[in-house]
Design a protein around this motif. Structure first.
Motif, PDB file in Angstrom:
ATOM      1  N   GLY A 159       0.804  -1.213   0.000  1.00  0.00           N
ATOM      2  CA  GLY A 159       0.000   0.000   0.000  1.00  0.00           C
ATOM      3  C   GLY A 159       0.838   1.265   0.000  1.00  0.00           C
ATOM      4  N   GLU A 160       2.112   1.155   0.451  1.00  0.00           N
ATOM      5  CA  GLU A 160       2.945   2.348   0.571  1.00  0.00           C
ATOM      6  C   GLU A 160       3.377   2.920  -0.779  1.00  0.00           C
ATOM      7  OE1 GLU A 160       5.618  -1.249   1.749  1.00  0.00           O
ATOM      8  OE2 GLU A 160       3.520  -0.613   1.960  1.00  0.00           O
ATOM      9  N   VAL A 161       3.110   2.217  -1.878  1.00  0.00           N
ATOM     10  CA  VAL A 161       3.448   2.786  -3.190  1.00  0.00           C
ATOM     11  C   VAL A 161       2.433   3.843  -3.606  1.00  0.00           C
ATOM     12  CG1 VAL A 161       4.650   0.702  -3.921  1.00  0.00           C
ATOM     13  CG2 VAL A 161       2.217   0.961  -4.460  1.00  0.00           C
ATOM     14  N   PHE A 162       1.350   3.988  -2.845  1.00  0.00           N
ATOM     15  CA  PHE A 162       0.347   5.021  -3.105  1.00  0.00           C
ATOM     16  C   PHE A 162       0.497   6.145  -2.089  1.00  0.00           C
ATOM     17  CE2 PHE A 162      -1.484   1.030  -4.600  1.00  0.00           C
ATOM     18  CZ  PHE A 162      -1.982   1.363  -5.842  1.00  0.00           C
ATOM     19  N   SER A 163       0.013   7.337  -2.444  1.00  0.00           N
ATOM     20  CA  SER A 163       0.004   8.462  -1.529  1.00  0.00           C
ATOM     21  C   SER A 163      -1.355   9.173  -1.604  1.00  0.00           C
ATOM     22  CB  SER A 163       1.129   9.438  -1.883  1.00  0.00           C
ATOM     23  OG  SER A 163       1.133  10.523  -0.994  1.00  0.00           O
ATOM     24  N   PRO A 164      -2.086   9.249  -0.470  1.00  0.00           N
ATOM     25  CA  PRO A 164      -1.751   8.657   0.823  1.00  0.00           C
ATOM     26  C   PRO A 164      -1.903   7.136   0.791  1.00  0.00           C
ATOM     27  CG  PRO A 164      -3.941   9.585   0.899  1.00  0.00           C
ATOM     28  CD  PRO A 164      -3.369   9.976  -0.432  1.00  0.00           C
ATOM     29  N   ASN A 165      -1.248   6.473   1.741  1.00  0.00           N
ATOM     30  CA  ASN A 165      -1.284   5.013   1.820  1.00  0.00           C
ATOM     31  C   ASN A 165      -2.717   4.546   2.066  1.00  0.00           C
ATOM     32  OD1 ASN A 165      -0.982   2.272   2.536  1.00  0.00           O
ATOM     33  ND2 ASN A 165       0.992   2.644   3.509  1.00  0.00           N
ATOM     34  N   PRO A 166      -3.273   3.679   1.182  1.00  0.00           N
ATOM     35  CA  PRO A 166      -4.659   3.206   1.379  1.00  0.00           C
ATOM     36  C   PRO A 166      -4.784   2.186   2.501  1.00  0.00           C
ATOM     37  CG  PRO A 166      -3.680   2.137  -0.528  1.00  0.00           C
ATOM     38  CD  PRO A 166      -2.688   3.159  -0.063  1.00  0.00           C
ATOM     39  N   GLY A 167      -3.651   1.681   3.024  1.00  0.00           N
ATOM     40  CA  GLY A 167      -3.699   0.674   4.079  1.00  0.00           C
ATOM     41  C   GLY A 167      -3.110  -0.637   3.608  1.00  0.00           C
ATOM     42  N   PHE A 168      -3.489  -1.709   4.273  1.00  0.00           N
ATOM     43  CA  PHE A 168      -3.017  -3.038   3.896  1.00  0.00           C
ATOM     44  C   PHE A 168      -3.809  -3.528   2.685  1.00  0.00           C
ATOM     45  CE2 PHE A 168      -2.690  -2.625   8.546  1.00  0.00           C
ATOM     46  CZ  PHE A 168      -1.314  -2.677   8.685  1.00  0.00           C
ATOM     47  N   LEU A 169      -3.112  -4.098   1.712  1.00  0.00           N
ATOM     48  CA  LEU A 169      -3.754  -4.590   0.499  1.00  0.00           C
ATOM     49  C   LEU A 169      -3.479  -6.081   0.367  1.00  0.00           C
ATOM     50  CD1 LEU A 169      -2.785  -1.752  -2.035  1.00  0.00           C
ATOM     51  CD2 LEU A 169      -4.909  -1.977  -0.702  1.00  0.00           C
ATOM     52  N   ILE A 170      -4.542  -6.859   0.205  1.00  0.00           N
ATOM     53  CA  ILE A 170      -4.384  -8.305   0.038  1.00  0.00           C
ATOM     54  C   ILE A 170      -5.275  -8.777  -1.094  1.00  0.00           C
ATOM     55  CG2 ILE A 170      -6.090  -8.723   1.882  1.00  0.00           C
ATOM     56  CD1 ILE A 170      -4.570 -11.375   2.441  1.00  0.00           C
ATOM     57  N   GLY A 171      -4.677  -9.520  -2.022  1.00  0.00           N
ATOM     58  CA  GLY A 171      -5.435 -10.070  -3.143  1.00  0.00           C
ATOM     59  C   GLY A 171      -5.919 -11.473  -2.815  1.00  0.00           C
ATOM     60  N   PHE A 172      -7.181 -11.717  -3.106  1.00  0.00           N
ATOM     61  CA  PHE A 172      -7.777 -13.038  -2.907  1.00  0.00           C
ATOM     62  C   PHE A 172      -8.198 -13.568  -4.270  1.00  0.00           C
ATOM     63  CE2 PHE A 172     -11.861 -15.419  -2.001  1.00  0.00           C
ATOM     64  CZ  PHE A 172     -11.219 -16.584  -1.601  1.00  0.00           C
ATOM     65  N   ARG A 173      -7.540 -14.644  -4.714  1.00  0.00           N
ATOM     66  CA  ARG A 173      -7.821 -15.218  -6.030  1.00  0.00           C
ATOM     67  C   ARG A 173      -8.671 -16.472  -5.886  1.00  0.00           C
ATOM     68  NH1 ARG A 173      -3.208 -15.298 -10.572  1.00  0.00           N
ATOM     69  NH2 ARG A 173      -3.200 -13.160  -9.779  1.00  0.00           N
ATOM     70  N   TYR A 174      -9.659 -16.622  -6.759  1.00  0.00           N
ATOM     71  CA  TYR A 174     -10.619 -17.704  -6.638  1.00  0.00           C
ATOM     72  C   TYR A 174     -11.156 -18.068  -8.024  1.00  0.00           C
ATOM     73  CZ  TYR A 174     -13.378 -13.415  -6.685  1.00  0.00           C
ATOM     74  OH  TYR A 174     -13.876 -12.174  -7.014  1.00  0.00           O
ATOM     75  N   LEU A 175     -11.836 -19.191  -8.097  1.00  0.00           N
ATOM     76  CA  LEU A 175     -12.428 -19.665  -9.341  1.00  0.00           C
ATOM     77  C   LEU A 175     -13.926 -19.411  -9.327  1.00  0.00           C
ATOM     78  CD1 LEU A 175     -11.887 -21.439 -11.985  1.00  0.00           C
ATOM     79  CD2 LEU A 175     -12.822 -23.308 -10.624  1.00  0.00           C
ATOM     80  N   VAL A 176     -14.427 -18.822 -10.398  1.00  0.00           N
ATOM     81  CA  VAL A 176     -15.861 -18.596 -10.560  1.00  0.00           C
ATOM     82  C   VAL A 176     -16.388 -19.536 -11.628  1.00  0.00           C
ATOM     83  CG1 VAL A 176     -17.665 -16.940 -11.175  1.00  0.00           C
ATOM     84  CG2 VAL A 176     -15.675 -16.183  -9.879  1.00  0.00           C
ATOM     85  N   TYR A 177     -17.418 -20.312 -11.291  1.00  0.00           N
ATOM     86  CA  TYR A 177     -18.039 -21.194 -12.277  1.00  0.00           C
ATOM     87  C   TYR A 177     -18.787 -20.367 -13.311  1.00  0.00           C
ATOM     88  CZ  TYR A 177     -17.446 -24.960  -8.811  1.00  0.00           C
ATOM     89  OH  TYR A 177     -16.941 -25.859  -7.921  1.00  0.00           O
ATOM     90  N   SER A 178     -18.755 -20.830 -14.564  1.00  0.00           N
ATOM     91  CA  SER A 178     -19.573 -20.201 -15.588  1.00  0.00           C
ATOM     92  C   SER A 178     -20.924 -20.909 -15.628  1.00  0.00           C
ATOM     93  CB  SER A 178     -18.888 -20.308 -16.952  1.00  0.00           C
ATOM     94  OG  SER A 178     -19.007 -21.633 -17.449  1.00  0.00           O
ATOM     95  N   GLU A 179     -21.761 -20.476 -16.530  1.00  0.00           N
ATOM     96  CA  GLU A 179     -23.079 -21.101 -16.648  1.00  0.00           C
ATOM     97  C   GLU A 179     -22.993 -22.450 -17.353  1.00  0.00           C
ATOM     98  OE1 GLU A 179     -25.763 -20.071 -15.223  1.00  0.00           O
ATOM     99  OE2 GLU A 179     -24.821 -18.252 -14.470  1.00  0.00           O
ATOM    100  N   ILE A 180     -21.820 -22.730 -17.965  1.00  0.00           N
ATOM    101  CA  ILE A 180     -21.650 -24.036 -18.613  1.00  0.00           C
ATOM    102  C   ILE A 180     -20.548 -24.782 -17.880  1.00  0.00           C
ATOM    103  CG2 ILE A 180     -22.628 -23.421 -20.834  1.00  0.00           C
ATOM    104  CD1 ILE A 180     -19.836 -22.735 -21.825  1.00  0.00           C
ATOM    105  N   GLU A 181     -19.677 -25.488 -18.598  1.00  0.00           N
ATOM    106  CA  GLU A 181     -18.748 -26.385 -17.920  1.00  0.00           C
ATOM    107  C   GLU A 181     -17.389 -25.770 -17.633  1.00  0.00           C
ATOM    108  OE1 GLU A 181     -18.304 -27.581 -22.340  1.00  0.00           O
ATOM    109  OE2 GLU A 181     -19.802 -26.726 -21.000  1.00  0.00           O
ATOM    110  N   TYR A 182     -17.244 -24.481 -17.805  1.00  0.00           N
ATOM    111  CA  TYR A 182     -15.946 -23.867 -17.615  1.00  0.00           C
ATOM    112  C   TYR A 182     -15.900 -23.024 -16.347  1.00  0.00           C
ATOM    113  CZ  TYR A 182     -15.172 -25.244 -22.452  1.00  0.00           C
ATOM    114  OH  TYR A 182     -15.040 -25.970 -23.606  1.00  0.00           O
TER     115      TYR A 182
END
Length: 277
Positions: A159-182
């Motif tokens: 977060g410190e690469v921004f000014s002002p610092n937005p705080g702690f940054l955490i990315g959460f990666r996940y899988l989203v089902y489509s309406e078909i088989e993917y």
């Protein structure tokens, strides 16, 4: 802090018997035996048996650990959420708890404990709770679509690469089902302020490939440089102060003439990220 990702749109082998039943509708999250989970709900009843009518032998709060001993074959549905009952160990007591009252994932950041629960693909939601010192500080619910419980991943951003610092940054990666088989990967980057307020910073699609059509994506935080790469027709990109660049390459595995780049830009104004056109 340059991030590149490409994910494959793939067929989920374990869902094969379910495709005739609207694909992901009947996929149930399952907790692993001999693994410790944290309580997500508040004032959670640990019962003598796997029934809502059974005697309560203990009450637990968010963040309390329980060890799964065994999954029962008894399901309980409440609204769109449906999960198994589990036999668990908490301290010196053994009992039973409904699986939906437990967090599916957890991590720590900046002195906080982040709990995540997937209340079921049919709800099309993800729920977050932020704890500090064992006490609930804030919570957040997102609606990205029907989410799988597999392939979750955390990425910590500065977060410190921004000014002002937005705080702690955490990315959460996940899988989203489509309406078909993917399925398709997505990442939501959460912002956590020093006083413990949690919110969505931004979300992005890390890339996809459904051959022959594919897409690569890179995100650049302030000061990041994406080097020129003549082999894929890419020029140099650099993100400026308080700016996030999302660079997308669309190409075709069978047709080299199809190779296009697009750029989207977001600007941090001290309160939120704004799309720049």
């Amino acid at each position: 802090m340059l991030f590149r990702a490409i994910s494959i749109l793939f067929f989920l082998p374990f869902t094969l018997p379910l495709l005739g039943q609207n694909h992901w509708d009947n996929i149930l999250p399952v907790k692993a035996e001999n693994k410790t989970y944290l309580v997500f709900g508040e004032n959670v009843n640990i019962r003598k048996d796997s029934s809502l009518k059974s005697e309560v032998i203990a009450k637990l709060q968010p963040g309390d650990p329980v060890k799964i001993i065994k999954q029962t074959n008894i399901l309980l549905a409440q609204g769109l959420t449906k999960e198994y009952w589990y036999e668990i160990q908490t301290g010196d007591k053994k009992g039973f708890v409904w699986g939906a009252l437990l967090a599916d994932g957890a991590t720590e950041i900046g002195g906080f404990q982040l709990l995540i629960r997937n209340p079921g693909a049919n709800t099309k939601k993800i729920e977050f709770k932020l704890l500090k010192g064992g006490k609930l500080v804030s919570s957040l619910t997102l609606s990205p679509g029907p989410v799988a419980n597999e392939d979750w991943k955390f990425t910590f951003y500065k977060g410190e690469v921004f000014s002002p610092n937005p705080g702690f940054l955490i990315g959460f990666r996940y899988l989203v089902y489509s309406e078909i088989e993917y399925g398709q990967q997505e990442e939501t980057i959460l912002r956590i302020t020093e006083n413990g307020k949690i919110g969505e910073f931004f979300s992005w699609n890390p890339g996809a490939c459904d051959p022959p059509s594919c897409m690569d994506t890179w995100i650049l935080f302030p000061g990041d440089i994406l080097a020129k790469d003549p082999s894929i027709g890419r020029k140099e990109y650099k993100s400026q102060t308080n700016t996030i660049l999302e660079i997308t390459r669309s190409y075709d595995l069978d047709d080299e003439s199809i190779n296009e780049y697009s750029v989207s830009m977001k600007k941090w104004n001290g309160k939120k990220l704004q799309d720049i056109k």
